[in-house]
Design a protein around this motif. Structure first.
Motif, PDB file in Angstrom:
ATOM      1  N   LEU A  90       0.392  -0.630   0.016  1.00  0.00           N
ATOM      2  CA  LEU A  90       0.004   0.321  -0.193  1.00  0.00           C
ATOM      3  C   LEU A  90       0.717   1.210  -0.169  1.00  0.00           C
ATOM      4  O   LEU A  90       1.805   1.370   1.237  1.00  0.00           O
ATOM      5  CB  LEU A  90      -0.809  -0.176   1.116  1.00  0.00           C
ATOM      6  CG  LEU A  90      -2.227  -1.299   1.154  1.00  0.00           C
ATOM      7  CD1 LEU A  90      -2.958  -0.862   2.346  1.00  0.00           C
ATOM      8  CD2 LEU A  90      -2.797  -1.346   0.695  1.00  0.00           C
ATOM      9  N   ASN A  91       0.936   1.861  -0.625  1.00  0.00           N
ATOM     10  CA  ASN A  91       1.784   3.299  -1.326  1.00  0.00           C
ATOM     11  C   ASN A  91       3.237   2.367  -1.544  1.00  0.00           C
ATOM     12  O   ASN A  91       4.068   3.654  -0.224  1.00  0.00           O
ATOM     13  CB  ASN A  91       1.565   4.269  -0.994  1.00  0.00           C
ATOM     14  CG  ASN A  91      -0.064   4.839  -0.947  1.00  0.00           C
ATOM     15  OD1 ASN A  91      -0.754   4.924  -1.512  1.00  0.00           O
ATOM     16  ND2 ASN A  91      -0.387   6.150   0.387  1.00  0.00           N
TER      17      ASN A  91
ATOM     18  N   LYS B  12      -9.337  -2.628  -3.548  1.00  0.00           N
ATOM     19  CA  LYS B  12      -9.369  -2.166  -4.119  1.00  0.00           C
ATOM     20  C   LYS B  12     -11.109  -1.624  -3.766  1.00  0.00           C
ATOM     21  O   LYS B  12     -11.542   0.045  -3.510  1.00  0.00           O
ATOM     22  CB  LYS B  12      -9.572  -1.306  -5.609  1.00  0.00           C
ATOM     23  CG  LYS B  12     -10.099  -0.361  -5.999  1.00  0.00           C
ATOM     24  CD  LYS B  12     -10.011  -0.314  -7.666  1.00  0.00           C
ATOM     25  CE  LYS B  12      -9.989   1.407  -7.683  1.00  0.00           C
ATOM     26  NZ  LYS B  12      -9.123   1.010  -9.439  1.00  0.00           N
TER      27      LYS B  12
ATOM     28  N   ARG C 180     -11.597   4.948   0.165  1.00  0.00           N
ATOM     29  CA  ARG C 180     -10.756   6.352  -0.034  1.00  0.00           C
ATOM     30  C   ARG C 180     -10.618   7.230   0.672  1.00  0.00           C
ATOM     31  O   ARG C 180     -11.072   7.483   1.581  1.00  0.00           O
ATOM     32  CB  ARG C 180     -11.565   7.375  -0.886  1.00  0.00           C
ATOM     33  CG  ARG C 180     -12.001   6.263  -2.203  1.00  0.00           C
ATOM     34  CD  ARG C 180     -13.181   7.213  -3.328  1.00  0.00           C
ATOM     35  NE  ARG C 180     -12.182   8.418  -3.895  1.00  0.00           N
ATOM     36  CZ  ARG C 180     -12.764   8.758  -4.955  1.00  0.00           C
ATOM     37  NH1 ARG C 180     -14.435   9.203  -4.585  1.00  0.00           N
ATOM     38  NH2 ARG C 180     -12.139  10.364  -4.941  1.00  0.00           N
ATOM     39  N   GLN C 181      -8.850   7.908   1.116  1.00  0.00           N
ATOM     40  CA  GLN C 181      -8.321   8.935   2.158  1.00  0.00           C
ATOM     41  C   GLN C 181      -8.830  10.382   1.106  1.00  0.00           C
ATOM     42  O   GLN C 181      -8.619  10.129  -0.645  1.00  0.00           O
ATOM     43  CB  GLN C 181      -7.675   8.590   1.930  1.00  0.00           C
ATOM     44  CG  GLN C 181      -7.831   6.683   2.808  1.00  0.00           C
ATOM     45  CD  GLN C 181      -8.255   6.847   3.426  1.00  0.00           C
ATOM     46  OE1 GLN C 181      -7.767   7.822   5.064  1.00  0.00           O
ATOM     47  NE2 GLN C 181      -8.439   5.763   4.284  1.00  0.00           N
TER      48      GLN C 181
ATOM     49  N   GLU D   5      -4.345   9.813  -3.024  1.00  0.00           N
ATOM     50  CA  GLU D   5      -4.335   8.742  -3.721  1.00  0.00           C
ATOM     51  C   GLU D   5      -3.281   7.638  -3.124  1.00  0.00           C
ATOM     52  O   GLU D   5      -2.308   7.705  -2.195  1.00  0.00           O
ATOM     53  CB  GLU D   5      -3.482   8.848  -4.911  1.00  0.00           C
ATOM     54  CG  GLU D   5      -3.557   7.894  -6.390  1.00  0.00           C
ATOM     55  CD  GLU D   5      -2.387   8.251  -7.290  1.00  0.00           C
ATOM     56  OE1 GLU D   5      -4.376   8.773  -8.094  1.00  0.00           O
ATOM     57  OE2 GLU D   5      -1.862   8.668  -7.476  1.00  0.00           O
ATOM     58  N   ILE D   6      -4.246   6.611  -3.040  1.00  0.00           N
ATOM     59  CA  ILE D   6      -3.398   4.840  -2.331  1.00  0.00           C
ATOM     60  C   ILE D   6      -2.981   4.001  -3.597  1.00  0.00           C
ATOM     61  O   ILE D   6      -4.141   4.243  -4.656  1.00  0.00           O
ATOM     62  CB  ILE D   6      -4.647   4.605  -1.627  1.00  0.00           C
ATOM     63  CG1 ILE D   6      -4.971   5.581  -0.504  1.00  0.00           C
ATOM     64  CG2 ILE D   6      -4.319   3.027  -1.433  1.00  0.00           C
ATOM     65  CD1 ILE D   6      -6.090   4.941   0.490  1.00  0.00           C
ATOM     66  N   THR D   7      -1.605   3.593  -3.246  1.00  0.00           N
ATOM     67  CA  THR D   7      -1.460   2.806  -4.630  1.00  0.00           C
ATOM     68  C   THR D   7      -2.048   1.819  -4.024  1.00  0.00           C
ATOM     69  O   THR D   7      -0.674   0.995  -3.182  1.00  0.00           O
ATOM     70  CB  THR D   7       0.058   3.097  -4.857  1.00  0.00           C
ATOM     71  OG1 THR D   7      -0.233   4.007  -5.701  1.00  0.00           O
ATOM     72  CG2 THR D   7       0.445   2.005  -6.297  1.00  0.00           C
TER      73      THR D   7
ATOM     74  N   THR E  30      -5.033   1.235  -7.747  1.00  0.00           N
ATOM     75  CA  THR E  30      -5.076   3.023  -7.776  1.00  0.00           C
ATOM     76  C   THR E  30      -6.612   3.533  -7.566  1.00  0.00           C
ATOM     77  O   THR E  30      -6.991   3.218  -8.728  1.00  0.00           O
ATOM     78  CB  THR E  30      -4.206   3.798  -8.813  1.00  0.00           C
ATOM     79  OG1 THR E  30      -3.468   3.631  -9.384  1.00  0.00           O
ATOM     80  CG2 THR E  30      -4.500   5.495  -7.962  1.00  0.00           C
TER      81      THR E  30
ATOM     82  N   LYS F 185       0.369  12.477   0.726  1.00  0.00           N
ATOM     83  CA  LYS F 185       0.635  11.038   0.354  1.00  0.00           C
ATOM     84  C   LYS F 185       1.981  10.402   1.306  1.00  0.00           C
ATOM     85  O   LYS F 185       1.466   9.056   0.849  1.00  0.00           O
ATOM     86  CB  LYS F 185       0.717  11.127  -1.203  1.00  0.00           C
ATOM     87  CG  LYS F 185       0.640   9.749  -1.734  1.00  0.00           C
ATOM     88  CD  LYS F 185       1.211   9.364  -3.207  1.00  0.00           C
ATOM     89  CE  LYS F 185       1.043   8.266  -3.530  1.00  0.00           C
ATOM     90  NZ  LYS F 185       1.405   8.480  -5.286  1.00  0.00           N
TER      91      LYS F 185
ATOM     92  N   VAL G 226      -2.766   4.132   5.714  1.00  0.00           N
ATOM     93  CA  VAL G 226      -4.540   3.644   5.624  1.00  0.00           C
ATOM     94  C   VAL G 226      -5.069   2.609   6.558  1.00  0.00           C
ATOM     95  O   VAL G 226      -3.973   2.184   6.630  1.00  0.00           O
ATOM     96  CB  VAL G 226      -3.427   3.001   4.248  1.00  0.00           C
ATOM     97  CG1 VAL G 226      -4.723   2.322   3.478  1.00  0.00           C
ATOM     98  CG2 VAL G 226      -3.013   3.709   3.034  1.00  0.00           C
TER      99      VAL G 226
END
Length: 658
Positions: A547-548, A576, A581-582, A585-587, A601, A636, A641
């Protein structure tokens, strides 16, 4: 009419000798007359705590267990036998009386083996007998409970559904009893059902187990039909305990549970000698000594007698306060005496491992206390402490299967109010490194990437699975087993309609959803059981979730190399959906080593900074959007998360899909 006769019989038994069976109303059925007679006999109680156990030498004792597949009527049959002997009153209390846990009531399954002592009058010999009944679970995950129960028995009632016939767990339980050297009485239950076919079931018992069909008892535990033959058969066809009353005391510790006021209550079987309240005993496993504070039988609740004799099964309160002191399978004996320890029984082999963490990190101590108490009631769970960078301090627990794990979690929540997060279940693997060393791992997160210590070979545990299905579903089941990397060992017909198949399967391929899918493709008719086998070589890789860019150790798993890419894509797609959602952006990525094999993403939530712009130059809007973009980049870098428990639950379902 029957109930009034029962009350009348009960009054007469307190003031006079027991009238013969022939003294009852001849219009009553055999079942009603049989039950009335035994209720009267069951009320003749005297001695310490209501019972004089010295009247029951080993030849007047029968220790037996009820074993069967799931939902073949074990607990209902136990209810009827308790009613026949007057141990519980008919119509009072809950059905399946011995299923006492809330999880057992809700799910309709037996999780914990329960013991009940019954006093029974055998009319042909005009003798009283002490019968110790043990009701056992039927699901494959709780076969450890069955093996512990059989260690205290000399015989077993093998219950088979007259409509469904022999099922997979019937086969497993028969061989457990057979290996223990027990005498077996087949009982064909539910003969009142419209689809019952007792003759077909008798033929199955003969072909699979070589049991004499003429010795099978035909019963209906629901209606009471045929039950008058069960207890006489137990007395006449099962042997008594073979212990020596004049030898020094030896007791086998069968089970234990924790009581808030009395401490640890141990269920024991007295193999040799005699035990009295106030005597001191010693543990063969720990060397610790205790004073007997109370002893007695389960009838079916705890009934103190102050004494237990050779061959009897009962309970002992010895002041144990630590759950680690009551070791299942231990031998207890008098202090200062020398005895040969009993062999005990087959230890539990943990098939599934999972991490347990408190939902709130400050609840670690209360979770630790709850797990300590619950593991005393369920000794088949192994527990060790571990730390996760994502979830903090927690525990790595070993279970006998997925249902066992689920039941353990439910009991933690219901009985102790614990709120826990569980990680993806795994199985124990063996890895060999380039320097020749081998290590067994149950937690994938501990398999670190070390360039100087490369993994050269891996082994995974396998099981021998027994599957019984109607013949029309053979094709889909063979396809399912092949997709799970199964190897066929045996294929045979039980009769003209049903097939028994044996497969060697990797354990990790069946622990999550194999049983559900098997039931689905066979319209619910398949039965499934497995026993552990050896380890086999396999191409395994560690699949990490990032995560990120940061790996989440609690989500790491071991997968087969050929399935890694597909499972990785499905894992990130599931995450996903379930991660909120934050403001940044979360990868979400899946990686094998340093190679990223899947990515999703999750876009950031953002404020509408253009809401105040009514027309005007486009450069002003671009300036506001660029400013917001820069702010998102900074968030970010420092953002964290939150992962909900639902995400972990979904990962369990993904790891073994086709």
């Amino acid at each position: 009419m029957a109930s009034s006769l029962l009350r009348a019989a009960s009054r007469r038994s307190k003031t006079s000798l027991i009238p013969p069976l022939s003294g009852l109303d001849p219009n009553l059925s055999v079942w009603q007359r049989f039950m009335c007679s035994n209720v009267r006999h069951g009320e003749r109680r005297d001695g310490i705590g209501g019972f004089d156990l010295s009247e029951y030498p080993p030849d007047k004792i029968r220790n037996f267990s009820i074993i069967a597949h799931v939902d073949h009527g074990k607990s209902t049959l136990a209810d009827r036998l308790l009613e026949v002997t007057g141990t519980i009153k008919k119509g009072l209390g809950q059905p399946q009386y011995l299923d006492k846990l809330q999880v057992e009531r809700e799910r309709g399954i037996t999780v914990k083996a329960q013991t009940a002592s019954m006093f029974y009058r055998h009319e042909p010999t005009n003798s009283n007998y002490l019968l110790n009944l043990i009701d056992t679970p039927g699901h494959v995950d709780f076969s450890y409970e069955v093996s512990r129960s059989l260690a205290a028995c000399q015989g077993a009632l093998l219950v088979v559904d007259a409509a469904q016939g022999v099922q997979a767990q019937t086969v497993a339980n028969f061989y457990l009893a057979f290996e223990s050297g027990l005498s077996i009485i087949p009982v064909i239950n539910k003969i009142d059902q419209p689809t019952a076919d007792p003759e077909r079931v008798k033929a199955q018992l003969k072909s699979l187990f070589d049991l004499d069909p003429s010795g099978a008892l035909l019963t209906s535990a629901k209606t009471g039909l045929g039950l008058e033959n069960v207890l006489p058969a137990v007395v006449e066809r099962l042997p008594g305990p073979s212990g020596k009353p004049d030898h020094p005391l030896r007791m086998l510790l069968l089970d234990s549970y924790y009581d808030e006021y009395k401490g640890v209550i141990c269920h024991v079987a007295v193999v040799d000698g005699r035990l009295r309240k106030g005597e001191k005993i010693e543990s063969s496993a720990t060397g610790m000594s205790y004073e007997i504070l109370d002893a007695g039988v389960m009838n079916p609740e705890l009934k103190s007698t102050g004494v237990l004799y050779t061959g009897q099964v009962g309970y002992v309160v010895s002041g144990m306060r630590s759950t680690k002191e009551a070791r299942i399978g231990d031998t207890l004996f008098h202090v200062k005496s020398t005895v040969e320890p009993l062999p005990g029984f087959k230890p539990a082999k943990h098939m599934v491992f999972s991490g347990l963490y408190p939902a709130d990190g400050s609840d670690f101590d209360s979770l630790n206390h709850a797990i300590e108490k619950l593991t005393c009631n369920d000794a088949s769970v192994c527990v060790s402490k571990e730390t996760s960078t994502a979830l903090g301090m927690g525990f790595r627990c070993g279970f006998l299967g997925l249902l066992h794990m689920d039941v353990f979690h439910q009991r933690l929540e219901q009985e102790y109010g614990a709120n826990v997060i569980s990680t993806v279940p795994t199985v124990p693997y063996i890895f060999e490194y380039s320097d020749g060393s081998k290590v067994e791992l149950s937690n994938p997160a501990t398999l670190a990437s070390n360039p100087g210590k490369r993994v050269t070979a891996c082994w995974e545990p396998t099981v021998i699975a027994t599957i019984i299905i109607p013949s029309e579903y053979v094709g889909p089941v063979i396809t399912l087993c092949s997709e799970r990397r199964g190897e066929q060992i045996d294929y045979s017909f039980i009769d003209s309609q049903r097939v028994l198949m044996k497969y060697k399967l990797p354990l990790r391929e069946i622990i999550v959803d194999f049983y559900n899918e098997l039931k689905s493709i066979t319209s619910g008719y398949a039965t499934f059981d497995y026993e552990d086998s050896d380890y086999q070589k396999a191409d395994l890789v560690k699949l990490d979730i990032l995560l990120n860019g940061q790996p989440v150790d609690a989500m790491a798993t071991i997968v087969h190399d050929l399935k890694a890419q597909r499972i990785g894509r499905e894992l990130v797609a599931k995450l996903k959906k379930f991660i909120d959602r934050q403001m940044f952006e979360i990868t979400i990525q899946a990686a094998v080593g340093s190679k990223i094999i899947a990515r999703e993403t999750l876009s950031a939530m953002r404020k509408n900074v253009l809401a105040k712009c009514y027309g005007g130059d486009i450069t002003r809007k671009k300036k506001l959007l660029e400013k917001q973009k820069e702010g998102k980049k900074r968030m970010k870098r420092v953002g964290s998360v939150d992962i909900p428990q639902e995400a972990f639950n979904e990962l369990m379902k993904v790891s073994n899909v086709k």
